[in-house]
Design an enzyme around this catalytic site. Structure first.
Site, PDB file in Angstrom:
ATOM      1  N   ASN A  29       5.753   3.700   3.373  1.00 31.48           N
ATOM      2  CA  ASN A  29       4.815   3.429   2.258  1.00 31.48           C
ATOM      3  C   ASN A  29       5.687   4.175   1.419  1.00 31.48           C
ATOM      4  O   ASN A  29       6.885   3.594   0.953  1.00 31.48           O
ATOM      5  CB  ASN A  29       4.463   4.118   2.809  1.00 31.48           C
ATOM      6  CG  ASN A  29       2.513   3.774   1.830  1.00 31.48           C
ATOM      7  OD1 ASN A  29       3.037   2.540   1.311  1.00 31.48           O
ATOM      8  ND2 ASN A  29       2.202   4.331   1.431  1.00 31.48           N
ATOM      9  N   GLU A  75      -3.802   0.805   9.656  1.00 34.95           N
ATOM     10  CA  GLU A  75      -4.207   1.585   8.991  1.00 34.95           C
ATOM     11  C   GLU A  75      -5.900   2.421   9.726  1.00 34.95           C
ATOM     12  O   GLU A  75      -6.716   2.728   9.548  1.00 34.95           O
ATOM     13  CB  GLU A  75      -5.110   2.219   7.508  1.00 34.95           C
ATOM     14  CG  GLU A  75      -4.053   1.479   6.580  1.00 34.95           C
ATOM     15  CD  GLU A  75      -4.792   1.273   5.072  1.00 34.95           C
ATOM     16  OE1 GLU A  75      -6.245   1.450   4.742  1.00 34.95           O
ATOM     17  OE2 GLU A  75      -4.241   0.498   3.958  1.00 34.95           O
ATOM     18  N   ASP A  84      -3.697   8.997  -3.316  1.00 32.39           N
ATOM     19  CA  ASP A  84      -2.631   8.439  -3.496  1.00 32.39           C
ATOM     20  C   ASP A  84      -1.179   8.844  -3.497  1.00 32.39           C
ATOM     21  O   ASP A  84      -1.074  10.003  -3.030  1.00 32.39           O
ATOM     22  CB  ASP A  84      -2.955   7.433  -3.890  1.00 32.39           C
ATOM     23  CG  ASP A  84      -2.334   5.749  -3.325  1.00 32.39           C
ATOM     24  OD1 ASP A  84      -0.816   5.791  -2.975  1.00 32.39           O
ATOM     25  OD2 ASP A  84      -2.855   4.166  -2.997  1.00 32.39           O
TER      26      ASP A  84
END
Length: 284
Positions: free
Chosen positions: A101, A120, A192
């Site tokens: 990521n 996830e 995030d």
């Protein structure tokens, strides 16, 4: 601060990882689910895209002029002139359900990045540091990793578990982490990607939170930069004076919102007062 302006309506499914490339005066970013690498040149408005070999979590500039990219399965070198990706360091071959990521380059040239379960559902994500061929796992047990980034003095490293809406902080010294603790929790969206400004204010993209949250070094929430779309994934400082904030967004998980928010997945620009920190280059 100026109002947010849409500068590229590319409708990325999962836009992520904006980074300023000072040598080329451009912004690099990715569409993870779209498996694409993108480049935007502010001076000319030029927009260029390349297909990646698999899901691509980040693309960060290296000292030799290439980009080091976190592609599912390992680290790849991207030759900007040739437009080619080449695998040079496999990552997590023992965790095939994972993908890479977000990533960050520290001032010493080390590459920090995280992994996550692609579905996830499992907490199989981890935090890694790669430096001159050596890969070390520094933390484990994440749902969705995002970050990390460092404080201006380099003594605090921030890293997120997005599914838990939690921003973690670590003491950092010469690539070693200690004193893991909760720095903040985001109530109005999922924490995030993070970026840091020159005054030590942490800027956090809010997935489903309509903007970028700002946190003082104490952990106190001191404001939000509002955007006209709800899924903001990361904001990075760029431009000659590092006061141009480039924000990636996404429509992943929000396809039904695209009628009322047709620019979901676009790249936005905001002019801010306080500059960010210079982008470091990966040492190979």
């Amino acid at each position: 601060m100026t109002e947010p302006v849409l500068i590229w309506d590319l409708q990325a499914e999962l836009g992520e990882g904006p980074v300023w490339d000072a040598a080329r005066s451009c912004v690099w970013f990715v569409d993870i689910k779209g498996r694409r690498l993108h480049r935007y040149v502010p001076a000319s408005g030029e927009k260029t895209s390349w297909d990646a070999p698999d899901q691509i979590g980040f693309a960060l500039p290296a000292e030799d002029g290439s980009l080091i990219c976190g592609v599912r399965g390992g680290l790849h070198r991207f030759d900007v002139e040739a437009g080619d990706f080449s695998l040079f360091h496999p990552v997590e071959v023992d965790r095939p359900q994972n993908r890479l990521n977000d990533g960050f380059v520290s001032p010493d040239g080390a590459l920090w990045f995280g992994s996550m379960d692609d579905s996830e559902t499992e907490t199989s994500g981890a935090l890694y540091r790669w430096f001159r061929g050596e890969l070390e796992r520094h933390d484990d047990g994440y749902g969705v990793t995002n970050g990390p980034c460092l404080s201006p003095d380099g003594r605090t490293l921030y890293h997120h578990d997005t599914l838990a809406k939690t921003i973690l902080a670590f003491d950092h010294s010469d690539g070693v982490l200690s004193n893991r603790r909760v720095f903040a929790v985001t109530e109005d969206g999922y924490a995030d990607g993070p970026s840091m400004d020159a005054e030590g204010v942490l800027h956090v993209g809010l997935f489903s939170g309509w903007g970028v949250a700002r946190f003082a070094p104490s952990g106190q929430r001191i404001g939000t930069i509002r955007l006209p779309v709800q899924t903001v994934t990361k904001a990075a400082f760029g431009g000659p004076d590092l006061r141009d904030l480039y924000c990636t967004t996404a429509w992943l998980g929000n396809a039904d919102k695209r009628i009322e928010q047709p620019t979901l997945g676009g790249l936005y620009h905001v002019r801010v007062q306080t500059p960010g920190l210079p982008q470091s280059l990966i040492r190979l």
